[in-house]
Design a protein around this motif. Sequence first.
Motif, PDB file in Angstrom:
ATOM      1  N   ALA A  15       0.808  -1.215   0.000  1.00  0.00           N
ATOM      2  CA  ALA A  15       0.000   0.000   0.000  1.00  0.00           C
ATOM      3  C   ALA A  15       0.841   1.264   0.000  1.00  0.00           C
ATOM      4  O   ALA A  15       0.528   2.238  -0.687  1.00  0.00           O
ATOM      5  N   GLY A  16       1.906   1.290   0.805  1.00  0.00           N
ATOM      6  CA  GLY A  16       2.686   2.519   0.917  1.00  0.00           C
ATOM      7  C   GLY A  16       4.100   2.253   1.373  1.00  0.00           C
ATOM      8  O   GLY A  16       4.442   1.169   1.837  1.00  0.00           O
ATOM      9  N   ALA A  17       4.943   3.279   1.246  1.00  0.00           N
ATOM     10  CA  ALA A  17       6.352   3.124   1.585  1.00  0.00           C
ATOM     11  C   ALA A  17       6.960   4.467   1.938  1.00  0.00           C
ATOM     12  O   ALA A  17       6.418   5.533   1.611  1.00  0.00           O
ATOM     13  N   VAL A  18       8.107   4.401   2.611  1.00  0.00           N
ATOM     14  CA  VAL A  18       8.936   5.563   2.897  1.00  0.00           C
ATOM     15  C   VAL A  18      10.338   5.259   2.400  1.00  0.00           C
ATOM     16  O   VAL A  18      10.860   4.153   2.616  1.00  0.00           O
ATOM     17  N   GLY A  32       7.437   9.964   1.142  1.00  0.00           N
ATOM     18  CA  GLY A  32       6.457   8.918   1.364  1.00  0.00           C
ATOM     19  C   GLY A  32       5.762   8.598   0.061  1.00  0.00           C
ATOM     20  O   GLY A  32       5.578   9.472  -0.797  1.00  0.00           O
ATOM     21  N   TYR A  33       5.400   7.346  -0.115  1.00  0.00           N
ATOM     22  CA  TYR A  33       4.750   6.908  -1.343  1.00  0.00           C
ATOM     23  C   TYR A  33       3.405   6.253  -1.005  1.00  0.00           C
ATOM     24  O   TYR A  33       3.333   5.342  -0.180  1.00  0.00           O
ATOM     25  N   ARG A  34       2.366   6.760  -1.587  1.00  0.00           N
ATOM     26  CA  ARG A  34       1.025   6.180  -1.546  1.00  0.00           C
ATOM     27  C   ARG A  34       0.442   6.115  -0.139  1.00  0.00           C
ATOM     28  O   ARG A  34       0.677   6.985   0.691  1.00  0.00           O
ATOM     29  N   ALA A  38      -5.394   3.108   4.628  1.00  0.00           N
ATOM     30  CA  ALA A  38      -6.452   2.941   3.630  1.00  0.00           C
ATOM     31  C   ALA A  38      -7.823   3.302   4.176  1.00  0.00           C
ATOM     32  O   ALA A  38      -8.750   3.591   3.415  1.00  0.00           O
ATOM     33  N   ARG A  39      -7.985   3.308   5.505  1.00  0.00           N
ATOM     34  CA  ARG A  39      -9.290   3.603   6.096  1.00  0.00           C
ATOM     35  C   ARG A  39      -9.660   5.062   5.911  1.00  0.00           C
ATOM     36  O   ARG A  39     -10.836   5.403   5.811  1.00  0.00           O
ATOM     37  N   THR A  40      -8.651   5.941   5.889  1.00  0.00           N
ATOM     38  CA  THR A  40      -8.915   7.376   5.764  1.00  0.00           C
ATOM     39  C   THR A  40      -8.407   7.955   4.450  1.00  0.00           C
ATOM     40  O   THR A  40      -8.723   9.101   4.115  1.00  0.00           O
ATOM     41  N   GLY A  41      -7.598   7.188   3.717  1.00  0.00           N
ATOM     42  CA  GLY A  41      -6.997   7.707   2.492  1.00  0.00           C
ATOM     43  C   GLY A  41      -5.770   8.560   2.747  1.00  0.00           C
ATOM     44  O   GLY A  41      -5.232   9.168   1.810  1.00  0.00           O
ATOM     45  N   ARG A  42      -5.283   8.609   3.991  1.00  0.00           N
ATOM     46  CA  ARG A  42      -4.106   9.427   4.315  1.00  0.00           C
ATOM     47  C   ARG A  42      -2.867   8.844   3.640  1.00  0.00           C
ATOM     48  O   ARG A  42      -2.676   7.640   3.588  1.00  0.00           O
ATOM     49  N   LEU A  43      -1.997   9.745   3.141  1.00  0.00           N
ATOM     50  CA  LEU A  43      -0.793   9.324   2.423  1.00  0.00           C
ATOM     51  C   LEU A  43       0.406   9.233   3.365  1.00  0.00           C
ATOM     52  O   LEU A  43       0.457   9.901   4.398  1.00  0.00           O
ATOM     53  N   MET A  44       1.375   8.402   2.981  1.00  0.00           N
ATOM     54  CA  MET A  44       2.581   8.220   3.787  1.00  0.00           C
ATOM     55  C   MET A  44       3.435   9.486   3.761  1.00  0.00           C
ATOM     56  O   MET A  44       3.619  10.105   2.702  1.00  0.00           O
TER      57      MET A  44
END
Length: 587
Positions: A15-18, A32-34, A38-44
């Motif tokens: 889902a995401g990365a740093v 931060g990537y993606r 996922a519950r709030t749509g907040r990005l990394m």
Amino acid sequence: MDGLVTTVLDQDAVAGAVVVIVSGDNVILSKGYRLADARTGRLMTPDEDKVPLASVTKVFTALAILQLAREGRLALDEPVARHLPDLKLNQRFGDIRILHLLSHTAGLEDRYRGYFAAHDKLSATTELDHISKVLPQQVRPPEDVIAYSNASFVLLGAIVRAVSGLPFETYLAEAVLTPMGIDDPHFMHAPRKAGTVSPFHVWRDGRYHAIDPEPFAAIHTPSGGLALTGRDMARAMQFLLRTGSGSAGAISSANLAADMKRTAWPGRRAFAGRSLGYWTGTWAGHRVYHHGGSHFGFQSGMTLVPALDIGIFVAANGPGGDGLMALPRRLLREIAAPHERPSAAYTTCNMTCLHAYEGRYLTTRRNDTGLDRVVVPYQTAFTVTAQENHALLVTGLGHTRRFEAIGEDYFETPEGDTRLGFRRTNHGHITGAHLDGGFHSFDRLHFWHTQASLDSALWTALAGALLCLASAYSGWRARQRISSLPLWQGLTWIGIITVVTEVLDQSTHGDDLSMAASPGAGLWTMTVLYGVGAVSLLPVTVWLSSTNGKRHTGMGERFAVFAAVPFFVWSLFAAWKWNLPTAALTW
């Protein structure tokens, strides 16, 4: 980097990365990537999202130990018992020293079941009592081989506490992290505040599902319980790359950084991949120091390249981040040093020479004394085969690689960045192998490491039971009367097989047993049934001798029961070798 990172996130369903890259006092990349949640749509984001470091925490634990050594408060060659006299650990193969713990050479096996049991469930009175209850056993002499050990760093954390007089987390925060400019670490055993630690994600039903990580037992913090932001990791890498005169308290940070890179076992090629603080190797012609981690549904990795003054940190908030963890090596190969491909001079190793290395090799990071042994056939292993072009082919580690001889018992890939070595006995027999100087170590596989030997306990028991039932059927055909002992014996063993199979299935594929404080009714039942099976052979012996030469029992009946006995004996022996009857006793 944007293209590389997003490509592997897509490939591995992460889902995401740093990603953070530093050089000197400069932060080259901090991004931060993606998705962070996922519950709030907040990005990394690297400044706000604390990511569990998992085993990268071991780098900071090693730094704490080396700092105490620099201050003269401990010595690396001191036995563990000097600082932990109340520790209950049977060191039957030799005294464990602090250096053994730092270098994963203490001879400790690995353990999963019961390892993360809560303090109150174990009725442990002290921290050391708790540690003593969950520690895996020593199964090898110290310095025999590198066998990756979380428990070793649990013990190092206890030593930090004993020497400093402070809880491990307090000492790490005040004496190690604060001098780096890290003032807000999170420890995974502490209550999780909203937004403190990002959730991990799994891909299911066409979308990402966010899952908050479970609390981490406090005693395991030194082996993998630290969480930091990407910004914190940038500061940590700059500190660890430092060669100037900065200080950590009264200790020069340059001295500490040098200590971390010092080879743990100079002159020992089989241990060349381990420094006092990191794993080390040569990528694209440059010496690198690195450590990775995987836990809580996260993966993380830190790589330092002192010659280029580069530090790289990557973290993925999903369990499938293998591609992301490979980015630092790829970065060196393709961007930082694309033209450097040094390799050692090849030597001649003919087919007779190569055939000596063929076989299957199993990781030393495994369990030999408890129920965890039943998953040994599924653990990391690789197969070595000889090739006609004077090379070895290694398969089974997620890829197939070719190695050419560079010296006696040593081989190297054409890229020059991975080495394969072999261990021999004094009589010249190959007993094991290691990649990159012990970064991964393996034992040569034998029959009692294979699924076939584990399955033999089941199939021989079944064969014995069927022979006994056949004996009972033969008596019924001959006299219209069923001999009671063969029938009882066959039904007893069918029951044992059914129950034991169900218990093993639950133990290996059912509930998470890592947090269980006791073996439970299932494993105790298995132990009792083993006893029933062993005792059942006594009346068989009496029956065979008492019916010898008597007309009411036919030869076919006696022969079938007699033939079943070796099958039952083998089944009991194989079950014992795989620790099935002792699983509850050794919990």
